[in-house]
Motif scaffolding. Sequence first.
Motif, PDB file in Angstrom:
ATOM      1  N   ALA A  14       0.826  -1.205   0.000  1.00  0.00           N
ATOM      2  CA  ALA A  14       0.000   0.000   0.000  1.00  0.00           C
ATOM      3  C   ALA A  14       0.862   1.258   0.000  1.00  0.00           C
ATOM      4  CB  ALA A  14      -0.918   0.015   1.212  1.00  0.00           C
ATOM      5  N   GLU A  15       0.405   2.233  -0.735  1.00  0.00           N
ATOM      6  CA  GLU A  15       1.063   3.539  -0.696  1.00  0.00           C
ATOM      7  C   GLU A  15       0.563   4.339   0.489  1.00  0.00           C
ATOM      8  OE1 GLU A  15       0.607   5.507  -4.415  1.00  0.00           O
ATOM      9  OE2 GLU A  15       1.491   3.848  -5.530  1.00  0.00           O
ATOM     10  N   SER A  16      -0.624   3.994   0.957  1.00  0.00           N
ATOM     11  CA  SER A  16      -1.226   4.662   2.102  1.00  0.00           C
ATOM     12  C   SER A  16      -2.030   3.630   2.888  1.00  0.00           C
ATOM     13  CB  SER A  16      -2.163   5.777   1.624  1.00  0.00           C
ATOM     14  OG  SER A  16      -2.974   6.222   2.684  1.00  0.00           O
ATOM     15  N   PRO A  32     -11.139 -12.369   9.550  1.00  0.00           N
ATOM     16  CA  PRO A  32     -11.088 -12.995  10.880  1.00  0.00           C
ATOM     17  C   PRO A  32      -9.909 -12.436  11.678  1.00  0.00           C
ATOM     18  CG  PRO A  32     -11.330 -14.657   9.157  1.00  0.00           C
ATOM     19  CD  PRO A  32     -11.087 -13.336   8.470  1.00  0.00           C
ATOM     20  N   SER A  33     -10.013 -12.470  12.977  1.00  0.00           N
ATOM     21  CA  SER A  33      -9.022 -11.835  13.857  1.00  0.00           C
ATOM     22  C   SER A  33      -7.569 -12.182  13.550  1.00  0.00           C
ATOM     23  CB  SER A  33      -9.331 -12.154  15.319  1.00  0.00           C
ATOM     24  OG  SER A  33     -10.534 -11.545  15.681  1.00  0.00           O
ATOM     25  N   PRO A  34      -7.181 -13.448  13.407  1.00  0.00           N
ATOM     26  CA  PRO A  34      -5.763 -13.733  13.149  1.00  0.00           C
ATOM     27  C   PRO A  34      -5.271 -13.149  11.815  1.00  0.00           C
ATOM     28  CG  PRO A  34      -6.930 -15.748  13.744  1.00  0.00           C
ATOM     29  CD  PRO A  34      -7.954 -14.674  13.583  1.00  0.00           C
ATOM     30  N   ILE A  35      -6.111 -13.202  10.793  1.00  0.00           N
ATOM     31  CA  ILE A  35      -5.718 -12.662   9.486  1.00  0.00           C
ATOM     32  C   ILE A  35      -5.659 -11.137   9.552  1.00  0.00           C
ATOM     33  CG2 ILE A  35      -6.401 -12.464   7.060  1.00  0.00           C
ATOM     34  CD1 ILE A  35      -7.628 -15.275   7.360  1.00  0.00           C
ATOM     35  N   ARG A  36      -6.647 -10.524  10.206  1.00  0.00           N
ATOM     36  CA  ARG A  36      -6.647  -9.065  10.357  1.00  0.00           C
ATOM     37  C   ARG A  36      -5.424  -8.610  11.144  1.00  0.00           C
ATOM     38  NH1 ARG A  36     -11.326  -7.571  13.444  1.00  0.00           N
ATOM     39  NH2 ARG A  36      -9.955  -7.534  15.212  1.00  0.00           N
ATOM     40  N   LYS A  37      -5.069  -9.344  12.204  1.00  0.00           N
ATOM     41  CA  LYS A  37      -3.891  -8.999  13.016  1.00  0.00           C
ATOM     42  C   LYS A  37      -2.628  -9.056  12.161  1.00  0.00           C
ATOM     43  CE  LYS A  37      -1.434  -8.648  16.916  1.00  0.00           C
ATOM     44  NZ  LYS A  37      -0.430  -7.642  16.652  1.00  0.00           N
ATOM     45  N   TRP A  38      -2.494 -10.085  11.322  1.00  0.00           N
ATOM     46  CA  TRP A  38      -1.333 -10.192  10.443  1.00  0.00           C
ATOM     47  C   TRP A  38      -1.291  -9.010   9.477  1.00  0.00           C
ATOM     48  CZ3 TRP A  38      -0.511 -10.617   5.187  1.00  0.00           C
ATOM     49  CH2 TRP A  38       0.784 -10.971   4.805  1.00  0.00           C
ATOM     50  N   GLY A  39      -2.439  -8.672   8.907  1.00  0.00           N
ATOM     51  CA  GLY A  39      -2.511  -7.533   7.994  1.00  0.00           C
ATOM     52  C   GLY A  39      -2.150  -6.230   8.690  1.00  0.00           C
ATOM     53  N   HIS A  56       1.587  -1.854   9.972  1.00  0.00           N
ATOM     54  CA  HIS A  56       2.348  -1.155  11.010  1.00  0.00           C
ATOM     55  C   HIS A  56       3.839  -1.171  10.687  1.00  0.00           C
ATOM     56  CE1 HIS A  56       3.498  -0.588  15.468  1.00  0.00           C
ATOM     57  NE2 HIS A  56       3.289   0.577  14.906  1.00  0.00           N
ATOM     58  N   GLU A  57       4.334  -2.271  10.108  1.00  0.00           N
ATOM     59  CA  GLU A  57       5.733  -2.332   9.668  1.00  0.00           C
ATOM     60  C   GLU A  57       6.035  -1.234   8.659  1.00  0.00           C
ATOM     61  OE1 GLU A  57       7.164  -5.960   7.773  1.00  0.00           O
ATOM     62  OE2 GLU A  57       6.646  -7.032   9.599  1.00  0.00           O
ATOM     63  N   THR A  58       5.120  -1.038   7.738  1.00  0.00           N
ATOM     64  CA  THR A  58       5.322  -0.078   6.662  1.00  0.00           C
ATOM     65  C   THR A  58       5.011   1.349   7.087  1.00  0.00           C
ATOM     66  OG1 THR A  58       4.661  -1.807   5.104  1.00  0.00           O
ATOM     67  CG2 THR A  58       4.725   0.433   4.263  1.00  0.00           C
ATOM     68  N   PHE A  59       3.959   1.541   7.867  1.00  0.00           N
ATOM     69  CA  PHE A  59       3.480   2.882   8.216  1.00  0.00           C
ATOM     70  C   PHE A  59       3.407   3.063   9.731  1.00  0.00           C
ATOM     71  CE2 PHE A  59       1.282   1.539   4.306  1.00  0.00           C
ATOM     72  CZ  PHE A  59       1.796   2.474   3.426  1.00  0.00           C
ATOM     73  N   GLY A  60       4.429   2.685  10.455  1.00  0.00           N
ATOM     74  CA  GLY A  60       4.406   2.699  11.917  1.00  0.00           C
ATOM     75  C   GLY A  60       4.250   4.055  12.562  1.00  0.00           C
ATOM     76  N   ASN A  61       4.562   5.117  11.865  1.00  0.00           N
ATOM     77  CA  ASN A  61       4.535   6.441  12.494  1.00  0.00           C
ATOM     78  C   ASN A  61       3.254   7.212  12.214  1.00  0.00           C
ATOM     79  OD1 ASN A  61       5.080   6.722   9.799  1.00  0.00           O
ATOM     80  ND2 ASN A  61       6.562   8.364  10.040  1.00  0.00           N
TER      81      ASN A  61
END
Length: 79
Positions: A29-31, A45-52, A57-62
């Motif tokens: 994602a660019e955004s 589902p929760s586990p898949i959403r958490k992974w996403g 967060h890795e890409t856009f942590g700030n």
Amino acid sequence: MKIIKVLTMVAIIILGVLGWRWYSYVTNAESPYNEVGIELNSRMPSPIRKWGCDKLHETFGNVLPPYGCQADGNGQQWL
């Protein structure tokens, strides 16, 4: 019997397209605020959403987390 095969193929194609769209949102994602991506991710589902959310967060942590990735009531913390 043929209608069942057609409906099964249509369902598989729809799931494939939606899955690809969700995966491309969380990995490239660019955004983090893409409306379609947010909606797809928030309905996973929760586990898949958490992974996403972790990938976003890795890409856009700030930045503030998008809907579906918010851990607290005020929307300031990532899952």
